[in-house]
Design an enzyme around this catalytic site. Structure first.
Site, PDB file in Angstrom:
ATOM      1  N   TYR A  56       0.836  -1.201   0.000  1.00  0.00           N
ATOM      2  CA  TYR A  56       0.000   0.000   0.000  1.00  0.00           C
ATOM      3  C   TYR A  56       0.873   1.254   0.000  1.00  0.00           C
ATOM      4  O   TYR A  56       1.714   1.465   0.866  1.00  0.00           O
ATOM      5  CB  TYR A  56      -0.914   0.037   1.229  1.00  0.00           C
ATOM      6  N   HIS A 132      -1.364 -11.899   0.988  1.00  0.00           N
ATOM      7  CA  HIS A 132      -2.209 -10.950   0.266  1.00  0.00           C
ATOM      8  C   HIS A 132      -2.885 -11.596  -0.942  1.00  0.00           C
ATOM      9  O   HIS A 132      -4.064 -11.381  -1.205  1.00  0.00           O
ATOM     10  CB  HIS A 132      -1.347  -9.763  -0.176  1.00  0.00           C
ATOM     11  N   SER A 211     -13.652  -3.392   1.420  1.00  0.00           N
ATOM     12  CA  SER A 211     -14.579  -2.643   0.566  1.00  0.00           C
ATOM     13  C   SER A 211     -16.043  -2.928   0.902  1.00  0.00           C
ATOM     14  O   SER A 211     -16.861  -3.155   0.004  1.00  0.00           O
ATOM     15  CB  SER A 211     -14.309  -2.943  -0.923  1.00  0.00           C
ATOM     16  N   PRO A 212     -16.418  -2.922   2.185  1.00  0.00           N
ATOM     17  CA  PRO A 212     -17.820  -3.181   2.537  1.00  0.00           C
ATOM     18  C   PRO A 212     -18.765  -2.074   2.097  1.00  0.00           C
ATOM     19  O   PRO A 212     -19.986  -2.260   2.105  1.00  0.00           O
ATOM     20  CB  PRO A 212     -17.773  -3.294   4.065  1.00  0.00           C
ATOM     21  N   LEU A 213     -18.204  -0.934   1.699  1.00  0.00           N
ATOM     22  CA  LEU A 213     -19.009   0.173   1.189  1.00  0.00           C
ATOM     23  C   LEU A 213     -18.971   0.245  -0.337  1.00  0.00           C
ATOM     24  O   LEU A 213     -19.332   1.270  -0.928  1.00  0.00           O
ATOM     25  CB  LEU A 213     -18.529   1.496   1.780  1.00  0.00           C
ATOM     26  N   GLY A 214     -18.529  -0.841  -0.974  1.00  0.00           N
ATOM     27  CA  GLY A 214     -18.512  -0.862  -2.432  1.00  0.00           C
ATOM     28  C   GLY A 214     -17.641   0.212  -3.022  1.00  0.00           C
ATOM     29  O   GLY A 214     -17.993   0.849  -4.011  1.00  0.00           O
ATOM     30  N   GLY A 216     -17.052   3.053  -1.916  1.00  0.00           N
ATOM     31  CA  GLY A 216     -17.718   4.341  -1.796  1.00  0.00           C
ATOM     32  C   GLY A 216     -19.053   4.437  -2.497  1.00  0.00           C
ATOM     33  O   GLY A 216     -19.853   5.333  -2.195  1.00  0.00           O
ATOM     34  N   PHE A 217     -19.334   3.513  -3.402  1.00  0.00           N
ATOM     35  CA  PHE A 217     -20.577   3.611  -4.167  1.00  0.00           C
ATOM     36  C   PHE A 217     -21.815   3.476  -3.289  1.00  0.00           C
ATOM     37  O   PHE A 217     -22.809   4.181  -3.471  1.00  0.00           O
ATOM     38  CB  PHE A 217     -20.604   2.537  -5.262  1.00  0.00           C
TER      39      PHE A 217
END
Length: 324
Positions: A56, A132, A211-214, A216-217
């Site tokens: 990262y 990873h 990415s549980p919020l897609g 940001g979508f």
């Protein structure tokens, strides 16, 4: 923030963690001062399960390992307050070039990668160390065997895997107990439910959704009018093309409607849905801003009704576009 047991090996973490990747890459320019303020606020809120990786930061101006360096700086004098997760298995081979990454996890590489991460993180141990991505050229048994050696040496406390199949998970677990599997999991990405999630539960392995919020979508903040800058990885993702974004607005409309009924933000509903999957599911929404961190943390206490869950559960069938 309450705490929960992650897996069956003895690790306890905050029920919601913090994905730190976006502080150093993929979602616009880095701002270390704002990121440090976010990390400080996370400690105040009890969001103490922090997730990073050696790779990262590669796409930013700070070079390979930038995010680990940032966390190492933030943890000075308070290392024991945080459950720290990092990863190895993706190499940076041409910094800034057109060919960016290569998978690799030979035993020798794993040993050196861990030493490098410990140095950047300014610590003597990593609480949860993930592979990873699986190295296609090295049997997973060899890689996990090397990682087990790090546990024996006291440099790592628990082992995890990221984005693996159910078969890979079972083979790895036979070599050394795996505490957690990290995969993308959200209202619009539910592939792990077919095989990986049942295998993990059968083996007593925790689930850590990234990415549980897609990306940001699912917060409702992204539309066809959103202009992603050159440093934003979403520009190259199929679900974020203009055509697919327009089609996917139907998902967000449902999330917004559920959110309005609870007087909360859409992203909080999306996170609450992930939390509803079980106590063995510990999402790590990423953010680099204190305000969004506070919203995310509050979602851990949001209870959705059976009617809410029924409305949300079918949204994955409406998604336009592949993940990558």
């Amino acid at each position: 923030m309450r705490t929960v047991k992650l897996g069956n090996e003895g690790l306890t973490v905050s029920a919601q963690g913090l994905g730190c990747m976006g502080m150093s890459q993929s979602y616009g320019a880095a701002d270390d001062s704002v990121s440090i303020a976010t990390l400080d606020r996370a400690l105040e809120l009890g969001v103490t399960f922090w997730d990073t990786a050696d790779v990262y930061g590669t796409t930013g101006i700070y070079g390979f390992g930038a995010n680990e360096k940032l966390l190492g700086h933030a943890l000075a004098g308070r290392r024991d307050d945080v459950t720290l997760a990092s990863k190895c298995g993706i190499h940076d081979i041409v910094p800034g070039g057109s060919v960016r990454f290569q998978l690799g996890a030979t035993p020798a590489y794993v040993a050196q990668a861990c030493e490098d991460s410990l140095r950047r993180l300014r610590t003597d141990r990593i609480d949860l160390y993930y592979l990873h991505r699986v190295d296609p050229e090295t049997p997973i048994e060899e890689t996990v065997g090397a990682m087990a050696g790090l546990v024996e040496a006291g440099k790592v406390r628990y082992l995890g895997l990221s984005e693996v199949t159910a078969d890979q998970l079972e083979r790895a677990h036979a070599v050394h107990p795996i505490t957690a599997v990290q995969s993308e999991y959200s209202l619009w990405t539910r592939g792990i439910e077919d095989e990986v999630l049942p295998a993990a539960r059968r083996l007593g392995i925790g689930i850590v959704p990234f990415s549980p919020l897609g990306r940001g979508f699912l917060t409702g903040a992204v539309s066809t009018d959103t202009a992603f800058n050159g440093a934003d990885a979403r520009r190259a993702m199929p679900r974020f093309t203009d055509e697919n974004l327009a089609a996917n607005q139907a998902l967000v409309d449902v999330v917004r409607d559920v959110a309005a009924s609870h007087a909360v933000e859409p992203g909080q509903v999306a996170l609450a849905w992930v939390h509803s999957r079980g106590e063995d599911v510990v999402p790590i929404p990423g953010t680099k801003r204190p305000t969004y961190l506070e919203q995310n943390a509050a979602a851990a206490g949001l209870l959705l009704s059976e009617d809410d869950l029924s409305r949300l559960d079918g949204l994955a069938d409406l998604v336009a576009g592949e993940r990558y």
